[in-house]
Design a protein around this motif. Structure first.
Motif, short mmCIF file in Angstrom:
data_model
loop_
_atom_site.label_atom_id
_atom_site.label_comp_id
_atom_site.label_asym_id
_atom_site.label_seq_id
_atom_site.Cartn_x
_atom_site.Cartn_y
_atom_site.Cartn_z
N GLY A 1 0.80 -1.22 0.00
CA GLY A 1 0.00 0.00 0.00
C GLY A 1 0.83 1.27 0.00
O GLY A 1 0.44 2.26 0.61
N GLY A 2 2.00 1.23 -0.64
CA GLY A 2 2.86 2.40 -0.70
C GLY A 2 3.67 2.66 0.55
O GLY A 2 4.25 3.72 0.72
N CYS A 3 3.71 1.68 1.45
CA CYS A 3 4.42 1.83 2.71
C CYS A 3 5.48 0.73 2.84
O CYS A 3 5.18 -0.45 2.67
N TRP A 4 6.73 1.12 3.08
CA TRP A 4 7.84 0.19 3.28
C TRP A 4 7.92 -0.12 4.77
O TRP A 4 8.05 0.78 5.59
N ASN A 5 7.80 -1.39 5.12
CA ASN A 5 7.79 -1.81 6.51
C ASN A 5 8.95 -2.74 6.82
O ASN A 5 9.44 -3.44 5.93
#
Length: 115
Positions: A10-14
């Motif tokens: 979702g466009g988030c690097w975790n």
């Protein structure tokens, strides 16, 4: 410090950062420029959950390489490829090398200038 990437969603690097103390700041570099700051959340003894909202400019057509840095230390790299790119793997690798070279050049110039 050791960073374990959990990927992009979702466009988030975790990911998870193993460190006795959290760093003052975690930044994401794209082509030698800071494009995002990471947020940290305590995830247990010596472990910090890391989350970075990636700007739309780096989730774009072509190959892009991102570096997660704490100060001058590169903790991880992420290659993003979108659209139709000839030689996806090679272009992503070249983009990653370019980003790392830009970081080295910037730091060398800073050191040479006495900073």
């Amino acid at each position: 410090m050791k960073f374990e990437s959990h990927g992009v969603s979702g466009g988030c690097w975790n990911g998870a950062l193993q460190a006795a103390n959290p760093p003052a700041a975690l930044s994401v570099l794209h082509r030698g420029e800071v494009v995002a700051e990471a947020s940290l959340r305590d995830a247990g003894p010596g472990v910090w959950a890391v989350s970075v909202s990636l700007p739309p400019a780096v989730i774009d057509q072509g190959a892009h390489s991102l570096l997660l840095v704490a100060g001058d230390e590169v903790l991880s790299s992420l290659a993003l490829t979108a659209g139709t790119v000839a030689g996806d793997d090679l272009l992503a690798e070249v983009a990653q090398l370019r980003a790392e070279l830009d970081l080295l050049k910037r730091e060398f110039r800073r050191l040479a200038a006495g900073g």
